[in-house]
Design a protein around this motif. Sequence first.
Motif, short mmCIF file in Angstrom:
data_model
loop_
_atom_site.label_atom_id
_atom_site.label_comp_id
_atom_site.label_asym_id
_atom_site.label_seq_id
_atom_site.Cartn_x
_atom_site.Cartn_y
_atom_site.Cartn_z
N TRP A 143 0.63 -1.41 -0.20
CA TRP A 143 0.02 -0.08 -0.18
C TRP A 143 0.84 1.46 -0.07
CZ3 TRP A 143 -1.22 3.17 4.15
CH2 TRP A 143 -2.22 4.42 4.29
N ASN A 144 1.66 1.18 0.78
CA ASN A 144 3.18 2.00 1.00
C ASN A 144 3.51 2.68 -0.47
OD1 ASN A 144 6.31 2.87 1.13
ND2 ASN A 144 4.74 4.21 2.30
N GLN A 145 4.12 1.38 -0.74
CA GLN A 145 4.75 1.48 -2.53
C GLN A 145 3.61 1.72 -3.47
OE1 GLN A 145 7.01 -1.63 -3.95
NE2 GLN A 145 5.88 -1.05 -5.89
N THR A 146 2.53 1.61 -3.56
CA THR A 146 1.17 2.84 -4.18
C THR A 146 0.99 3.87 -4.44
OG1 THR A 146 -0.27 0.73 -4.05
CG2 THR A 146 -1.56 2.23 -5.16
N LEU A 147 1.17 4.50 -2.46
CA LEU A 147 0.83 5.77 -2.38
C LEU A 147 1.99 6.09 -2.90
CD1 LEU A 147 -0.04 5.52 1.34
CD2 LEU A 147 -1.16 6.20 -0.64
N ILE A 148 3.42 5.73 -3.41
CA ILE A 148 4.46 6.52 -3.35
C ILE A 148 4.59 7.34 -4.72
CG2 ILE A 148 7.04 6.07 -3.94
CD1 ILE A 148 7.25 5.14 -0.74
N LYS A 149 4.05 6.21 -5.51
CA LYS A 149 3.73 6.35 -6.86
C LYS A 149 2.84 7.39 -7.32
CE LYS A 149 6.06 1.37 -7.57
NZ LYS A 149 5.43 0.47 -8.87
N ARG A 150 2.01 7.06 -6.72
CA ARG A 150 0.58 8.09 -7.17
C ARG A 150 0.89 9.31 -6.15
NH1 ARG A 150 -4.89 6.38 -4.14
NH2 ARG A 150 -4.39 3.97 -5.92
N TYR A 151 1.70 9.68 -5.24
CA TYR A 151 2.39 10.93 -4.59
C TYR A 151 3.55 11.03 -4.46
CZ TYR A 151 -3.65 10.81 -3.49
OH TYR A 151 -4.50 10.65 -2.96
N VAL A 152 3.84 12.00 -5.73
CA VAL A 152 5.04 12.01 -6.21
C VAL A 152 5.90 12.96 -4.76
CG1 VAL A 152 6.78 12.59 -7.29
CG2 VAL A 152 4.96 11.65 -8.64
N GLY A 153 6.88 12.74 -4.45
CA GLY A 153 8.03 13.84 -3.89
C GLY A 153 7.21 14.16 -2.29
N ARG A 154 6.63 13.40 -1.48
CA ARG A 154 6.34 13.23 0.50
C ARG A 154 7.21 12.61 0.66
NH1 ARG A 154 4.10 16.13 -3.09
NH2 ARG A 154 2.09 16.67 -3.51
N GLU A 155 7.37 13.15 1.09
CA GLU A 155 8.70 12.50 2.52
C GLU A 155 8.11 11.77 3.41
OE1 GLU A 155 12.58 13.93 4.91
OE2 GLU A 155 10.82 15.18 3.94
N ALA A 156 6.72 11.94 4.41
CA ALA A 156 6.33 11.68 4.74
C ALA A 156 6.04 9.90 4.35
CB ALA A 156 4.92 11.63 5.43
N LEU A 157 5.50 9.36 3.43
CA LEU A 157 5.65 8.72 2.73
C LEU A 157 7.29 7.96 2.91
CD1 LEU A 157 3.14 9.21 -0.53
CD2 LEU A 157 2.84 7.77 1.90
N TRP A 158 8.14 8.23 2.27
CA TRP A 158 9.46 7.15 2.28
C TRP A 158 9.62 7.47 3.84
CZ3 TRP A 158 11.78 5.51 -1.54
CH2 TRP A 158 11.14 5.48 -2.96
N LEU A 159 9.35 7.88 4.77
CA LEU A 159 9.71 7.63 5.98
C LEU A 159 9.30 6.80 7.16
CD1 LEU A 159 9.99 10.98 7.42
CD2 LEU A 159 12.08 10.03 6.97
N HIS A 160 7.34 6.40 6.59
CA HIS A 160 7.09 4.95 6.85
C HIS A 160 7.62 4.27 5.92
CE1 HIS A 160 3.78 3.09 8.59
NE2 HIS A 160 3.15 3.09 7.00
N ARG A 161 8.49 3.98 4.65
CA ARG A 161 9.18 2.85 4.18
C ARG A 161 9.86 2.04 5.07
NH1 ARG A 161 7.00 0.64 0.18
NH2 ARG A 161 8.29 -1.45 -0.41
N ARG A 162 10.81 3.48 5.59
CA ARG A 162 11.69 3.08 5.64
C ARG A 162 11.75 2.67 7.35
NH1 ARG A 162 16.51 8.06 6.39
NH2 ARG A 162 15.91 8.70 4.32
N PHE A 163 10.23 2.82 8.15
CA PHE A 163 9.68 1.84 9.22
C PHE A 163 9.73 0.52 8.75
CE2 PHE A 163 6.07 0.39 11.45
CZ PHE A 163 6.92 0.39 12.81
#
Length: 435
Positions: free
Chosen positions: A309-329
């Motif tokens: 789900w996080n990967q889907t959001l990253i591709k849909r909403y470009v350049g959102r740092e909160a999504l990448w920080l969530h992926r690290r977790f």
Amino acid sequence: MSEEFDSKGMAMDLLHQLEDILESDALIDELGFIHPSQFSVLNEESGVSTNLSDEAIHQSTNSLPSSEGCSKQENLYFWNRDHKLGISTRAIVPLYRAAKHAFMTTLNQYRKCGKQSDKVVSCLPASASCDHLESILLRHSRSLLLLSCDFMTAWNCRKLVVSLKKQVSMFVDELLLSELVLSHSPKSEQAWNHRRWVIKSISTNCSNFKEILGKESELVEKIAERSKMNYRAWNHRCWLISYMTTGQVLDELKKSRSWAALHVADNCVFHYRQRLLQKIMDDRSGVEETASYGYGADISQALKDELDWNQTLIKRYVGREALWLHRRFLSTCWISNFLIDSGDGKEKIGMYHDFGTFIQNELSLLHSSTAFTDDDFADFQAQASYSASYMLWLKVQVPKPLQNEFLEKIRDVDLKTLLDKLCPERSSLFNYFIS
């Protein structure tokens, strides 16, 4: 002196009006401070005529001092309809002074009454007097807190009286009061602290405690919708997790997903989801219950769903740092819980069945995040920067026995050139990470 006395008397009249309104309508759930000129607008919008003002609008018998030429509408100080309460901005200062004076006077009397009761054993008149003072204290402190939500003495006084009575209904009233305060001061630390005190106090003897937790979570979401990046509200919601069962945690994980998808820049909601997932990881006994809520046969499936789900959001909403920080977790959780056994350090088959599949999936995300054509578009540049930094970060998290495999796969990606172009301040870290 006579004018000062009259002013105090009129302020006390306003305070009595406010307290009568609060007692006559126990379902008031929203409070606002409005300019006097807006009363007529509120009447028109609610379909109330001026002839019916005694039903929805409360006018003081003695108006506050005002300049000549003020219209009759400016003498209106309270508006109450459909469980919504409006207080004129002209009345705030005199109301606050009157409420503070009334509260402090009653508090001093109550303290004296308590000392007298300690000295005179079985003194029924003193006890009755204290009970009366307690009701007055609750009445005045409520008005004071609505006007000054961080008045610590008033909150502590209510805690004292309610804890002595030990009635569940009174604790519920405290939740209603703090919710009313939060309707106009959503970041009031004292109001959120008071709610936590109430919930902790009733957690062991409340039959509908599960329902209360659900309403608390809904309240936070409603307030977060109006007050963006409200750390205090989300911190309160995270605190609630400790009282939730595994089933409630999983329900919250599902219910908060839609809100998170609409607020991808709000790191608070992703921190909340991380706390929910961490609760699941810590409570391995909830594996069977997890399956019944549609998250697969084990906890790893819940984490895999979150990663996808996080990967889907990253591709849909470009350049959102909160999504990448969530992926690290999420990646840290997968590596620590399913790739390595914390007991003997052996490899385990994780949610992607093997480490190579997991890394291949992350590299695929990197390629899609760096494949942009418009170099001037800041969001695409941020996306590429976050993805490259994420891959360098992932190298540190990978267990040593698997780092050679990781480096072999990542050497095909020219991260150094990408970092030099997008974030030169980080490119110096490249040699350190691959060494």
